[in-house]
Design a protein around this motif. Structure first.
Motif, PDB file in Angstrom:
ATOM      1  N   UNK A  24      70.636  53.591  37.822  1.00  0.00           N
ATOM      2  CA  UNK A  24      71.860  52.807  37.931  1.00  0.00           C
ATOM      3  C   UNK A  24      72.212  52.156  36.594  1.00  0.00           C
ATOM      4  N   UNK A  25      73.495  52.068  36.344  1.00  0.00           N
ATOM      5  CA  UNK A  25      73.964  51.422  35.119  1.00  0.00           C
ATOM      6  C   UNK A  25      73.801  49.911  35.219  1.00  0.00           C
ATOM      7  N   UNK A  26      73.673  49.281  34.047  1.00  0.00           N
ATOM      8  CA  UNK A  26      73.640  47.823  33.969  1.00  0.00           C
ATOM      9  C   UNK A  26      74.776  47.374  33.056  1.00  0.00           C
ATOM     10  N   UNK A  27      74.862  46.080  32.821  1.00  0.00           N
ATOM     11  CA  UNK A  27      75.921  45.573  31.949  1.00  0.00           C
ATOM     12  C   UNK A  27      75.757  46.056  30.510  1.00  0.00           C
ATOM     13  N   UNK A  28      74.517  46.385  30.120  1.00  0.00           N
ATOM     14  CA  UNK A  28      74.255  46.760  28.721  1.00  0.00           C
ATOM     15  C   UNK A  28      73.763  48.189  28.551  1.00  0.00           C
ATOM     16  N   UNK A  29      73.557  48.904  29.643  1.00  0.00           N
ATOM     17  CA  UNK A  29      72.979  50.251  29.534  1.00  0.00           C
ATOM     18  C   UNK A  29      73.667  51.188  30.518  1.00  0.00           C
ATOM     19  N   UNK A  30      74.303  52.241  29.993  1.00  0.00           N
ATOM     20  CA  UNK A  30      74.949  53.267  30.819  1.00  0.00           C
ATOM     21  C   UNK A  30      74.211  54.580  30.605  1.00  0.00           C
ATOM     22  N   UNK A  64      63.219  60.925  33.584  1.00  0.00           N
ATOM     23  CA  UNK A  64      63.858  59.956  32.698  1.00  0.00           C
ATOM     24  C   UNK A  64      64.024  60.489  31.274  1.00  0.00           C
ATOM     25  N   UNK A  65      63.212  61.480  30.895  1.00  0.00           N
ATOM     26  CA  UNK A  65      63.272  62.026  29.543  1.00  0.00           C
ATOM     27  C   UNK A  65      63.556  63.528  29.604  1.00  0.00           C
ATOM     28  N   UNK A  66      64.373  63.963  28.665  1.00  0.00           N
ATOM     29  CA  UNK A  66      64.803  65.365  28.639  1.00  0.00           C
ATOM     30  C   UNK A  66      64.551  65.976  27.269  1.00  0.00           C
ATOM     31  N   UNK A  67      64.107  67.250  27.293  1.00  0.00           N
ATOM     32  CA  UNK A  67      63.944  68.049  26.080  1.00  0.00           C
ATOM     33  C   UNK A  67      64.552  69.425  26.348  1.00  0.00           C
ATOM     34  N   UNK A  87      66.970  63.523  25.134  1.00  0.00           N
ATOM     35  CA  UNK A  87      67.687  62.367  25.654  1.00  0.00           C
ATOM     36  C   UNK A  87      66.726  61.586  26.541  1.00  0.00           C
ATOM     37  N   UNK A  88      66.903  60.292  26.595  1.00  0.00           N
ATOM     38  CA  UNK A  88      66.073  59.485  27.494  1.00  0.00           C
ATOM     39  C   UNK A  88      66.942  58.453  28.189  1.00  0.00           C
ATOM     40  N   UNK A  89      66.629  58.222  29.436  1.00  0.00           N
ATOM     41  CA  UNK A  89      67.322  57.183  30.200  1.00  0.00           C
ATOM     42  C   UNK A  89      66.414  56.004  30.512  1.00  0.00           C
ATOM     43  N   UNK A  90      65.231  55.982  29.871  1.00  0.00           N
ATOM     44  CA  UNK A  90      64.349  54.820  29.987  1.00  0.00           C
ATOM     45  C   UNK A  90      64.268  54.072  28.657  1.00  0.00           C
TER      46      UNK A  90
END
Length: 238
Positions: A24-30, A64-67, A87-90
């Protein structure tokens, strides 16, 4: 060729990548869905005239992490040009794009240059990402020509065992390989697992990338630094 990660990870198809949950997105992280990065890179490569002939995708840390790796159509006999993505989403690392090569005979990977998009995952950054990727990929044709010339130089530069030994020690000093990998590189130099030809800078490059198998996709900076070592050896020989 498959995508081999040192940390393990899970190979996935593109359709499976699209199904990876996004936090989920937050106020500072999309968070940026991994497949959206793939789609943007595909579009940008096509726009600049590069044809993708093969793709491989992997996820780690519960998605959470992509290669990713994209192989481009190339006219060379020994290797193909390759693009590495991450890319990473953590928030573990920023979006990254790396350019390099894949050797046909053994699928060894090496990256000459890496580009990191040092932007937080925000709505503004997401809007700007296509333009940022364009800035990275626009000069790719010139980089492909330069890489071809560099690798031809490697293939045409004979090395003595002493020169190779000095270069391998330099790899250790620069933290490209650990002490436990020194013997692996030496063995691959002396008795290669694949046909890299005579004892040249090309064979030394492949001996090192063979020993680094599994780490290159996650840390493309390793082979960027490795190229600097090989370039130095070639400079001293010539």
């Amino acid at each position: 060729m498959t995508l081999n990660l040192h940390s393990g990870g899970e190979l996935v198809t593109y359709d499976q990548l699209r199904a990876v949950p996004v936090p989920a997105a937050t106020d500072t992280h999309l968070p940026l869905p991994h497949h959206e990065l793939v789609e943007m890179v595909r579009f940008t490569l096509n726009y600049h005239g590069h044809e993708i002939i093969e793709e491989h995708h992997a996820i780690d840390h519960e998605g959470m992490r992509y290669f990713g790796l994209m192989t481009l159509r190339s006219s060379y006999g020994d290797y193909a040009d390759t693009l590495g993505l991450r890319n990473s989403n953590d928030r573990s690392f920023p979006i990254g794009v790396a350019f390099g090569s894949k050797v046909f005979v053994c699928s060894n990977l090496s990256f000459m240059g890496t580009h990191v998009i040092k932007r937080k995952h925000t709505a503004r950054a997401k809007r700007e990402l296509p333009a940022l990727l364009g800035d990275i990929i626009a000069p790719l044709q010139a980089e492909r020509i330069a890489q071809n010339q560099k690798l031809l130089t490697y293939q045409q530069t004979p090395l003595t065992d002493m020169a190779a030994d000095h270069a391998i020690l330099d790899m250790y000093r620069r933290d490209i390989i650990g002490v436990q990998r020194i013997g692996d590189v030496v063995r691959e130099w002396e008795t290669p697992s694949h046909d890299y030809g005579a004892k040249t800078a090309w064979r030394l490059l492949n001996a090192a990338t063979f020993a680094l198998s599994g780490k290159v996709a996650e840390r493309p900076d390793l082979t960027r630094d490795l190229h600097q070592v090989i370039d130095g050896v070639c400079h001293r020989v010539h």
